[in-house]
Enzyme design. Structure first.
Site, PDB file in Angstrom:
ATOM      1  N   TRP A  31      66.278  58.530 -59.984  1.00  0.00           N
ATOM      2  CA  TRP A  31      66.672  57.252 -60.572  1.00  0.00           C
ATOM      3  C   TRP A  31      67.959  57.455 -61.360  1.00  0.00           C
ATOM      4  CZ3 TRP A  31      64.724  52.738 -59.287  1.00  0.00           C
ATOM      5  CH2 TRP A  31      65.046  51.615 -60.057  1.00  0.00           C
ATOM      6  N   SER A  65      62.376  59.341 -64.202  1.00  0.00           N
ATOM      7  CA  SER A  65      62.325  60.187 -65.394  1.00  0.00           C
ATOM      8  C   SER A  65      60.905  60.423 -65.888  1.00  0.00           C
ATOM      9  CB  SER A  65      63.177  59.579 -66.509  1.00  0.00           C
ATOM     10  OG  SER A  65      64.541  59.660 -66.160  1.00  0.00           O
ATOM     11  N   PHE A  66      60.011  59.444 -65.738  1.00  0.00           N
ATOM     12  CA  PHE A  66      58.639  59.633 -66.190  1.00  0.00           C
ATOM     13  C   PHE A  66      57.963  60.773 -65.431  1.00  0.00           C
ATOM     14  CE2 PHE A  66      54.171  58.602 -66.884  1.00  0.00           C
ATOM     15  CZ  PHE A  66      54.174  58.361 -68.248  1.00  0.00           C
ATOM     16  N   HIS A  97      60.010  48.680 -71.244  1.00  0.00           N
ATOM     17  CA  HIS A  97      59.832  49.781 -70.295  1.00  0.00           C
ATOM     18  C   HIS A  97      60.631  51.019 -70.733  1.00  0.00           C
ATOM     19  CE1 HIS A  97      59.048  51.662 -66.416  1.00  0.00           C
ATOM     20  NE2 HIS A  97      60.340  51.925 -66.309  1.00  0.00           N
ATOM     21  N   TYR A 122      65.104  69.957 -72.387  1.00  0.00           N
ATOM     22  CA  TYR A 122      65.129  68.491 -72.394  1.00  0.00           C
ATOM     23  C   TYR A 122      66.524  68.003 -72.012  1.00  0.00           C
ATOM     24  CZ  TYR A 122      64.426  63.790 -74.377  1.00  0.00           C
ATOM     25  OH  TYR A 122      64.316  62.442 -74.570  1.00  0.00           O
ATOM     26  N   ARG A 136      78.355  60.781 -71.120  1.00  0.00           N
ATOM     27  CA  ARG A 136      77.582  62.003 -71.353  1.00  0.00           C
ATOM     28  C   ARG A 136      77.336  62.803 -70.075  1.00  0.00           C
ATOM     29  NH1 ARG A 136      76.997  58.324 -74.935  1.00  0.00           N
ATOM     30  NH2 ARG A 136      76.300  58.735 -77.057  1.00  0.00           N
TER      31      ARG A 136
END
Length: 163
Positions: A31, A65-66, A97, A122, A136
């Site tokens: 995603w 990402s989840f 969300h 992370y 970023r």
């Protein structure tokens, strides 16, 4: 320190241990692939710059990402890597969300670090808009992937120093 005051790609090259004998697992969210692909490129380039061998870099993808927590856990448990880098990007939308995904992923990765045998880095970017994410992921604020790679190398070195 806030990213706005620190370029994610700036670090003391000499302070990073040699990664030639280290093995890395990278789990990447599909995603927001424009962002996660750039972060992945930053990770791999920085690992290689510090001596990591291409054959010691295992890359796997997950849908979002989840799912990074599950992917990172599986990589950590496979026994083929000395650290896992979890890369994802969540951009705030109009619903809660964003909060649930960010919180769940952050807590999941934190749990892996407290209960696992190897470090899980992370690399989740959580931004308010696409421009912040681009900034970023190789933009004006550097590449979070560079920072993640350096952190992985240093954490493996830390863990090995205790054996």
């Amino acid at each position: 320190m806030a990213t706005a005051f620190h370029n994610l790609s700036d670090y003391d090259f000499g302070s990073v241990p040699d990664a030639a004998k280290m093995r890395f697992g990278i789990v990447v969210s599909e995603w927001n692939s424009e962002i996660t692909g750039a972060l992945l490129e930053g990770v791999v380039n920085t690992l290689r710059r510090h001596g990591a061998k291409q054959e010691n870099i295992l890359i796997k993808t997950v849908p979002g990402s989840f799912e990074l927590t599950f992917g990172a856990n599986q990589l950590a448990r496979c026994g083929k890597v000395d650290a896992v880098i979890a890369i994802g990007c969540v951009i705030k939308g109009d619903t809660p969300h964003f909060d649930y995904v960010c919180m769940g992923t952050t807590q999941g990765i934190a749990q892996l670090n407290t209960s696992g045998e190897i470090p899980v880095i992370y690399g989740l970017i959580t931004t308010l808009d696409m421009q912040q994410a681009l900034d970023r992921a190789g933009g004006k604020l550097g590449n979070k992937g560079d920072e993640c790679a350096v952190t992985a190398i240093k954490m493996i070195d830390f863990a090995w120093s205790l054996k």
